[in-house]
Design a protein around this motif. Structure first.
Motif, PDB file in Angstrom:
ATOM      1  N   THR A 277      -6.034  11.275  -0.749  1.00  0.00           N
ATOM      2  CA  THR A 277      -5.743  11.907   0.468  1.00  0.00           C
ATOM      3  C   THR A 277      -4.377  12.778   0.667  1.00  0.00           C
ATOM      4  O   THR A 277      -4.488  13.940   1.234  1.00  0.00           O
ATOM      5  CB  THR A 277      -5.798  10.876   1.722  1.00  0.00           C
ATOM      6  OG1 THR A 277      -7.178  10.278   1.748  1.00  0.00           O
ATOM      7  CG2 THR A 277      -5.572  11.661   3.135  1.00  0.00           C
ATOM      8  N   ALA A 278      -3.493  12.004   0.420  1.00  0.00           N
ATOM      9  CA  ALA A 278      -1.932  12.438   0.397  1.00  0.00           C
ATOM     10  C   ALA A 278      -1.746  13.627  -0.640  1.00  0.00           C
ATOM     11  O   ALA A 278      -1.277  14.788  -0.101  1.00  0.00           O
ATOM     12  CB  ALA A 278      -0.974  11.712   0.241  1.00  0.00           C
ATOM     13  N   ALA A 279      -2.590  13.638  -1.736  1.00  0.00           N
ATOM     14  CA  ALA A 279      -2.386  14.825  -2.598  1.00  0.00           C
ATOM     15  C   ALA A 279      -2.984  16.062  -2.296  1.00  0.00           C
ATOM     16  O   ALA A 279      -2.787  17.102  -2.773  1.00  0.00           O
ATOM     17  CB  ALA A 279      -2.938  14.342  -4.071  1.00  0.00           C
TER      18      ALA A 279
ATOM     19  N   GLY B  27       0.620  -1.186   0.029  1.00  0.00           N
ATOM     20  CA  GLY B  27       0.005  -0.006  -0.005  1.00  0.00           C
ATOM     21  C   GLY B  27       0.720   1.152   0.019  1.00  0.00           C
ATOM     22  O   GLY B  27       2.112   1.108   0.068  1.00  0.00           O
ATOM     23  N   TYR B  28       0.283   2.418  -0.256  1.00  0.00           N
ATOM     24  CA  TYR B  28       0.887   3.482   0.045  1.00  0.00           C
ATOM     25  C   TYR B  28       1.681   3.933   1.263  1.00  0.00           C
ATOM     26  O   TYR B  28       2.894   4.340   0.950  1.00  0.00           O
ATOM     27  CB  TYR B  28       0.056   4.833  -0.595  1.00  0.00           C
ATOM     28  CG  TYR B  28       0.770   5.972  -0.590  1.00  0.00           C
ATOM     29  CD1 TYR B  28       1.816   6.307  -1.460  1.00  0.00           C
ATOM     30  CD2 TYR B  28       0.191   7.191   0.363  1.00  0.00           C
ATOM     31  CE1 TYR B  28       2.582   7.749  -1.471  1.00  0.00           C
ATOM     32  CE2 TYR B  28       1.121   8.294   0.313  1.00  0.00           C
ATOM     33  CZ  TYR B  28       2.040   8.526  -0.655  1.00  0.00           C
ATOM     34  OH  TYR B  28       2.789   9.569  -0.545  1.00  0.00           O
ATOM     35  N   PRO B  29       1.023   3.642   2.330  1.00  0.00           N
ATOM     36  CA  PRO B  29       1.795   3.764   3.701  1.00  0.00           C
ATOM     37  C   PRO B  29       3.386   3.196   3.695  1.00  0.00           C
ATOM     38  O   PRO B  29       4.273   3.487   4.255  1.00  0.00           O
ATOM     39  CB  PRO B  29       0.996   3.382   4.622  1.00  0.00           C
ATOM     40  CG  PRO B  29      -0.501   3.605   3.911  1.00  0.00           C
ATOM     41  CD  PRO B  29      -0.250   3.150   2.642  1.00  0.00           C
TER      42      PRO B  29
ATOM     43  N   TYR C 207       0.897   4.235  -9.634  1.00  0.00           N
ATOM     44  CA  TYR C 207      -0.268   3.468  -9.466  1.00  0.00           C
ATOM     45  C   TYR C 207      -0.909   3.525 -10.955  1.00  0.00           C
ATOM     46  O   TYR C 207      -1.803   2.662 -11.385  1.00  0.00           O
ATOM     47  CB  TYR C 207      -1.176   4.469  -8.816  1.00  0.00           C
ATOM     48  CG  TYR C 207      -2.830   4.149  -8.833  1.00  0.00           C
ATOM     49  CD1 TYR C 207      -3.316   3.360  -7.844  1.00  0.00           C
ATOM     50  CD2 TYR C 207      -3.431   4.818  -9.717  1.00  0.00           C
ATOM     51  CE1 TYR C 207      -4.507   2.790  -8.230  1.00  0.00           C
ATOM     52  CE2 TYR C 207      -5.041   4.523  -9.952  1.00  0.00           C
ATOM     53  CZ  TYR C 207      -5.526   3.602  -9.016  1.00  0.00           C
ATOM     54  OH  TYR C 207      -6.711   3.202  -8.897  1.00  0.00           O
ATOM     55  N   ARG C 208      -0.541   4.293 -11.974  1.00  0.00           N
ATOM     56  CA  ARG C 208      -0.850   4.413 -13.348  1.00  0.00           C
ATOM     57  C   ARG C 208      -0.369   2.891 -13.996  1.00  0.00           C
ATOM     58  O   ARG C 208      -1.110   2.580 -15.004  1.00  0.00           O
ATOM     59  CB  ARG C 208      -0.124   5.325 -13.995  1.00  0.00           C
ATOM     60  CG  ARG C 208      -0.732   6.873 -13.605  1.00  0.00           C
ATOM     61  CD  ARG C 208      -0.085   8.180 -14.213  1.00  0.00           C
ATOM     62  NE  ARG C 208      -0.025   7.872 -15.688  1.00  0.00           N
ATOM     63  CZ  ARG C 208      -0.915   8.570 -16.422  1.00  0.00           C
ATOM     64  NH1 ARG C 208      -1.972   9.135 -15.760  1.00  0.00           N
ATOM     65  NH2 ARG C 208      -0.917   8.510 -17.692  1.00  0.00           N
ATOM     66  N   LYS C 209       0.623   2.469 -13.375  1.00  0.00           N
ATOM     67  CA  LYS C 209       0.874   1.220 -14.076  1.00  0.00           C
ATOM     68  C   LYS C 209      -0.049  -0.066 -13.543  1.00  0.00           C
ATOM     69  O   LYS C 209      -0.184  -0.779 -14.180  1.00  0.00           O
ATOM     70  CB  LYS C 209       2.354   0.713 -13.442  1.00  0.00           C
ATOM     71  CG  LYS C 209       3.429   1.325 -14.081  1.00  0.00           C
ATOM     72  CD  LYS C 209       3.970   0.643 -15.450  1.00  0.00           C
ATOM     73  CE  LYS C 209       4.895   1.344 -16.129  1.00  0.00           C
ATOM     74  NZ  LYS C 209       5.286   1.000 -17.671  1.00  0.00           N
ATOM     75  N   LEU C 210      -0.471   0.205 -12.468  1.00  0.00           N
ATOM     76  CA  LEU C 210      -1.639  -1.031 -11.899  1.00  0.00           C
ATOM     77  C   LEU C 210      -2.820  -0.627 -12.558  1.00  0.00           C
ATOM     78  O   LEU C 210      -3.693  -1.717 -12.344  1.00  0.00           O
ATOM     79  CB  LEU C 210      -1.508  -0.824 -10.275  1.00  0.00           C
ATOM     80  CG  LEU C 210      -0.148  -1.248  -9.576  1.00  0.00           C
ATOM     81  CD1 LEU C 210      -0.365  -0.802  -8.239  1.00  0.00           C
ATOM     82  CD2 LEU C 210       0.122  -2.721  -9.797  1.00  0.00           C
ATOM     83  N   ALA C 211      -3.408   0.398 -12.763  1.00  0.00           N
ATOM     84  CA  ALA C 211      -4.729   0.752 -13.047  1.00  0.00           C
ATOM     85  C   ALA C 211      -5.123   0.382 -14.420  1.00  0.00           C
ATOM     86  O   ALA C 211      -4.250   0.480 -15.297  1.00  0.00           O
ATOM     87  CB  ALA C 211      -5.150   2.330 -12.875  1.00  0.00           C
TER      88      ALA C 211
ATOM     89  N   PRO D   7      -8.394  -3.759  -2.759  1.00  0.00           N
ATOM     90  CA  PRO D   7      -7.052  -3.428  -2.183  1.00  0.00           C
ATOM     91  C   PRO D   7      -6.433  -2.117  -3.138  1.00  0.00           C
ATOM     92  O   PRO D   7      -5.799  -1.306  -2.514  1.00  0.00           O
ATOM     93  CB  PRO D   7      -6.144  -4.730  -2.069  1.00  0.00           C
ATOM     94  CG  PRO D   7      -7.207  -5.709  -2.054  1.00  0.00           C
ATOM     95  CD  PRO D   7      -8.261  -4.986  -2.657  1.00  0.00           C
ATOM     96  N   LEU D   8      -6.567  -2.215  -4.297  1.00  0.00           N
ATOM     97  CA  LEU D   8      -6.117  -1.152  -5.298  1.00  0.00           C
ATOM     98  C   LEU D   8      -6.839   0.078  -5.002  1.00  0.00           C
ATOM     99  O   LEU D   8      -6.213   1.036  -5.018  1.00  0.00           O
ATOM    100  CB  LEU D   8      -6.032  -1.742  -6.577  1.00  0.00           C
ATOM    101  CG  LEU D   8      -5.377  -0.549  -7.680  1.00  0.00           C
ATOM    102  CD1 LEU D   8      -3.928  -0.352  -7.337  1.00  0.00           C
ATOM    103  CD2 LEU D   8      -5.560  -1.237  -9.104  1.00  0.00           C
ATOM    104  N   GLY D   9      -8.175   0.051  -4.758  1.00  0.00           N
ATOM    105  CA  GLY D   9      -8.718   1.308  -4.341  1.00  0.00           C
ATOM    106  C   GLY D   9      -8.403   2.067  -3.183  1.00  0.00           C
ATOM    107  O   GLY D   9      -8.514   3.043  -2.924  1.00  0.00           O
ATOM    108  N   ALA D  10      -7.962   1.155  -2.155  1.00  0.00           N
ATOM    109  CA  ALA D  10      -7.429   1.608  -0.898  1.00  0.00           C
ATOM    110  C   ALA D  10      -6.209   2.312  -1.112  1.00  0.00           C
ATOM    111  O   ALA D  10      -6.032   3.583  -0.771  1.00  0.00           O
ATOM    112  CB  ALA D  10      -7.024   0.491   0.073  1.00  0.00           C
ATOM    113  N   VAL D  11      -5.411   1.909  -2.110  1.00  0.00           N
ATOM    114  CA  VAL D  11      -4.360   2.737  -2.543  1.00  0.00           C
ATOM    115  C   VAL D  11      -4.325   3.805  -3.146  1.00  0.00           C
ATOM    116  O   VAL D  11      -3.858   5.143  -3.076  1.00  0.00           O
ATOM    117  CB  VAL D  11      -3.393   1.948  -3.778  1.00  0.00           C
ATOM    118  CG1 VAL D  11      -2.118   2.774  -4.264  1.00  0.00           C
ATOM    119  CG2 VAL D  11      -2.631   0.545  -2.939  1.00  0.00           C
ATOM    120  N   LEU D  12      -5.504   3.909  -3.990  1.00  0.00           N
ATOM    121  CA  LEU D  12      -6.044   5.160  -4.660  1.00  0.00           C
ATOM    122  C   LEU D  12      -6.496   6.139  -3.831  1.00  0.00           C
ATOM    123  O   LEU D  12      -6.225   7.291  -3.879  1.00  0.00           O
ATOM    124  CB  LEU D  12      -7.155   4.907  -5.754  1.00  0.00           C
ATOM    125  CG  LEU D  12      -8.135   5.971  -6.334  1.00  0.00           C
ATOM    126  CD1 LEU D  12      -6.831   6.935  -7.191  1.00  0.00           C
ATOM    127  CD2 LEU D  12      -9.264   5.568  -7.237  1.00  0.00           C
TER     128      LEU D  12
END
Length: 203
Positions: free
Chosen positions: A115-117, A37-39, A72-76, A105-110
């Motif tokens: 939130t970070a952005a 994940g992003y964290p 993330y663009r690679k995963l989407a 789980p990928l949506g959680a990354v999004l």
């Protein structure tokens, strides 16, 4: 100095530069996002996984968020707009797709990336699902078909009107922090807000 000259290649390893090195870094970052994940995304872990050094990463992406968005663009996956022949069914299908993705789980990354952005719209726009142009084009496509069928008013073909449904759903996740949206919420968005709006726009 080339990116990897600071880190001598291992025996039998080819020194990578330019696009090859960038692709290796992005793939490593994408793998880290999928696993942690992003964290859990760090420049150190990505550099180790890619077999390079952090300087090579920072030359391309100024911080962890920029790298995370690029990875993330690679995963989407690219989503094609549905064409069921019925506006209500098309809108519900798009919302259900988005709901399944944002609940995954990928949506959680999004959601973490959003939130970070924060209000950094130039970064948010780089996310496939959040790109204003791409998202608007998809919704205008299904709404344009509905107008041609006589299901919606021609005056409804406005970007802000066309995207109301997906914006309301996104608020369930981003603003309210919901892990998923019940299907009745999606139906309410469509039946109580979206369809009345696009049908009565001329009035």
């Amino acid at each position: 100095m080339p990116d990897e000259e600071m880190t001598p290649p291992r025996t039998g390893q080819t020194r990578r530069r330019g696009a090859a090195l960038e692709e290796a870094i992005l793939l490593a970052a994408a793998d880290e996002l999928a696993e942690c994940g992003y964290p859990g995304l760090t420049m150190d872990r990505v550099a180790k996984r890619a077999g390079t050094n952090k300087n090579a990463i920072y030359r391309r992406w100024p911080d962890r968020l920029a790298l995370g968005i690029a990875a993330y663009r690679k995963l989407a996956r690219t989503i094609q707009p549905p064409d069921t022949g019925d506006l209500r069914d098309d809108v519900l299908e798009l919302l259900r797709r988005a709901n399944r993705h944002w609940s995954s789980p990928l949506g959680a990354v999004l959601r973490d990336l959003l939130t970070a952005a924060g209000s950094a719209q130039q970064l948010v726009a780089q996310l496939p699902e959040q790109s204003t142009d791409a998202m608007t084009a998809m919704w205008l496509t299904i709404l344009g078909r509905a107008v041609a069928r006589g299901e919606a008013s021609p005056e409804s073909l406005h970007p802000r009107v066309a995207t109301v449904a997906i914006v309301l759903l996104r608020n369930e996740f981003v603003t309210r922090g919901a892990p998923t949206a019940p299907d009745e919420v999606l139906i309410e968005i469509v039946d109580e807000v979206y369809l009345p709006l696009v049908r009565r726009r001329a009035g």
